[in-house]
Design an enzyme around this catalytic site. Structure first.
Site, mmCIF file in Angstrom:
data_model
loop_
_atom_site.group_PDB
_atom_site.id
_atom_site.type_symbol
_atom_site.label_atom_id
_atom_site.label_comp_id
_atom_site.label_asym_id
_atom_site.label_seq_id
_atom_site.Cartn_x
_atom_site.Cartn_y
_atom_site.Cartn_z
ATOM 1 N N HIS A 124 0.816 -1.228 0.000
ATOM 2 C CA HIS A 124 0.000 0.000 0.000
ATOM 3 C C HIS A 124 0.852 1.281 0.000
ATOM 4 O O HIS A 124 0.319 2.363 -0.249
ATOM 5 C CB HIS A 124 -0.932 0.038 1.219
ATOM 6 C CG HIS A 124 -2.010 -1.007 1.198
ATOM 7 N ND1 HIS A 124 -2.878 -1.155 0.138
ATOM 8 C CD2 HIS A 124 -2.354 -1.966 2.106
ATOM 9 C CE1 HIS A 124 -3.708 -2.157 0.399
ATOM 10 N NE2 HIS A 124 -3.415 -2.667 1.575
ATOM 11 N N ASP A 161 -2.912 -10.449 -2.685
ATOM 12 C CA ASP A 161 -3.458 -9.969 -1.407
ATOM 13 C C ASP A 161 -4.914 -9.539 -1.636
ATOM 14 O O ASP A 161 -5.262 -9.081 -2.725
ATOM 15 C CB ASP A 161 -2.618 -8.775 -0.926
ATOM 16 C CG ASP A 161 -2.960 -8.335 0.487
ATOM 17 O OD1 ASP A 161 -2.223 -8.710 1.416
ATOM 18 O OD2 ASP A 161 -3.967 -7.604 0.654
ATOM 19 N N HIS A 163 -6.432 -7.042 -0.656
ATOM 20 C CA HIS A 163 -6.537 -5.593 -0.888
ATOM 21 C C HIS A 163 -5.773 -5.207 -2.153
ATOM 22 O O HIS A 163 -4.753 -5.822 -2.476
ATOM 23 C CB HIS A 163 -5.957 -4.825 0.312
ATOM 24 C CG HIS A 163 -6.604 -5.179 1.623
ATOM 25 N ND1 HIS A 163 -6.058 -6.090 2.492
ATOM 26 C CD2 HIS A 163 -7.762 -4.753 2.181
ATOM 27 C CE1 HIS A 163 -6.851 -6.210 3.554
ATOM 28 N NE2 HIS A 163 -7.896 -5.411 3.391
ATOM 29 N N ASP A 249 -4.683 -12.823 3.012
ATOM 30 C CA ASP A 249 -5.912 -12.357 3.660
ATOM 31 C C ASP A 249 -7.160 -12.554 2.792
ATOM 32 O O ASP A 249 -8.251 -12.127 3.174
ATOM 33 C CB ASP A 249 -5.788 -10.896 4.122
ATOM 34 C CG ASP A 249 -5.088 -10.004 3.118
ATOM 35 O OD1 ASP A 249 -4.845 -10.456 1.980
ATOM 36 O OD2 ASP A 249 -4.789 -8.846 3.458
#
Ligand SMILES: [Zn+2]
Length: 352
Positions: A124, A161, A163, A249
């Site tokens: 991120h 991931d 996200h 995740d």
């Protein structure tokens, strides 16, 4: 086939009571490694701190100053999700440096593949901002080292991931040497990663590929996306090395992810990536740990990944599958086949 890992107890110094991204994640992976029987087969690489010059190739000096200053004050919050402790500056440099050590070993032929088991995660972190539990973008910093110092002209980063890897996308959005592919739940933090974000139209057209997926997508949906979207794009792009933002995740048990992958579902994705690396990159592939917040799912997925990297079967799936129907993803796949520049070039018409 030599498989390398990097892992270091000093990553534990970056931890925050009550936060899901805590030192217990890597401690559990370390314990699982010891009981797995895999350690004698793995080459553990020495690590070093990244230099400031290596970070500045990707991040602004203002962003680095902010993390260093907050750490020097004893720590605090960068934003509501992202913490810094007194040790986080040093740990952040070590996480980036460990990832560099792994990709250098691959580029120099000291190992075939590797897994950087690092914290804090990185995907991120943009060029100008630490966010989403991430201080520095470990995989982007390592990718820049490959492009700047080794004879690598094209590399691909696949980010599974749950996200969107907004930081990695931003950093390479105008760089046609890097294909960035992300599968992620939508809508979800950080809110970016739409299908129409496909790279700068003048400098890097088609070298960003986003696959936003509905909540509940599981083993079958992800496998289909990898076979019908990510695989054809990577074969069209022809990278010389493959890097993977390996966040776990999207597992069904994850406390912050809404997806339904099982450990064996992740293993299928990893097997695809290893096969493509074998076909296109002489086996050169480096995994970098990102998220994954159910400790049992995280450790089982990391061990399954390492077993596959070593040429073994993935082993058991201690958590099993989630028995729920998966959402229909025909529309997103058709949209990508008909609108994404790289998939149009690949002539991928099949909508099976
Ligand atoms: Zn994540």
């Amino acid at each position: 086939m030599t498989t390398a890992i990097v892992i270091d107890q000093r990553f534990d110094l970056h931890t925050w009571h009550g936060h899901v991204e805590h030192a217990g994640r890597l401690q559990a992976i370390q314990r699982a490694l010891q009981t797995s029987g895999l350690l004698p087969s793995l080459m553990q690489l020495p690590i070093r701190a990244a230099t400031e010059a290596e970070l500045l190739a990707v991040h602004s000096s203002h962003m680095l100053h902010r993390v260093r200053q907050l750490a020097s004050y004893g720590g605090g919050q960068i934003d509501s999700d992202t913490y810094v402790t007194a040790d986080s500056w040093d740990v952040g440099l070590l996480a980036a440096g460990a990832t560099i050590a792994m990709v250098e070993a691959i580029a120099e032929g000291r190992c075939h593949n590797g897994f950087a088991l690092v914290r804090p995660p990185g995907h991120h972190a943009t060029d100008v901002r630490s966010m989403g539990f991430c201080l520095f973008n470990n995989i982007a910093i390592a990718a820049r080292v490959l492009l700047d110092r080794y004879d690598i002209r094209r590399l691909a980063i696949v980010d599974f991931d749950v996200h969107h890897g907004n930081g990695t996308q931003d950093i390479f959005y105008r760089d046609g040497r890097v294909l960035f592919c992300s599968t992620h739940a939508s809508p979800l933090y950080p809110g970016t990663g739409a299908v129409y974000e496909t790279g700068d139209p003048h400098m890097a057209n088609g070298t960003t590929l986003n696959v936003p997926l509905p909540y509940g997508t599981g083993d079958e949906g992800y496998d289909r996306v990898f076979r019908q979207v990510i695989g054809p794009a990577i074969h069209q792009f022809q990278p010389e090395i493959l890097l993977v933002s390996a966040g776990f995740d999207a597992h069904w048990s994850d406390p912050i992810g809404p997806m339904a992958l099982s450990v064996h579902g992740f293993a299928r994705l990893v097997q695809h990536l290893l096969t493509w690396a074998q076909t296109l990159c002489n086996g050169r592939i480096g995994f970098v740990l990102e998220g994954g917040y159910n400790i049992a799912a995280l450790t089982a997925s990391v061990i399954a990944t390492l077993r596959l990297m070593l040429g073994m079967d993935p082993g058991p799936d201690p958590l099993g599958k989630m028995n729920a129907p998966e959402p229909n993803i025909d529309r997103i796949i058709t949209t990508l086949h008909t609108q994404h520049p790289l998939l149009i070039q690949a002539g991928y018409q099949g909508v099976a």
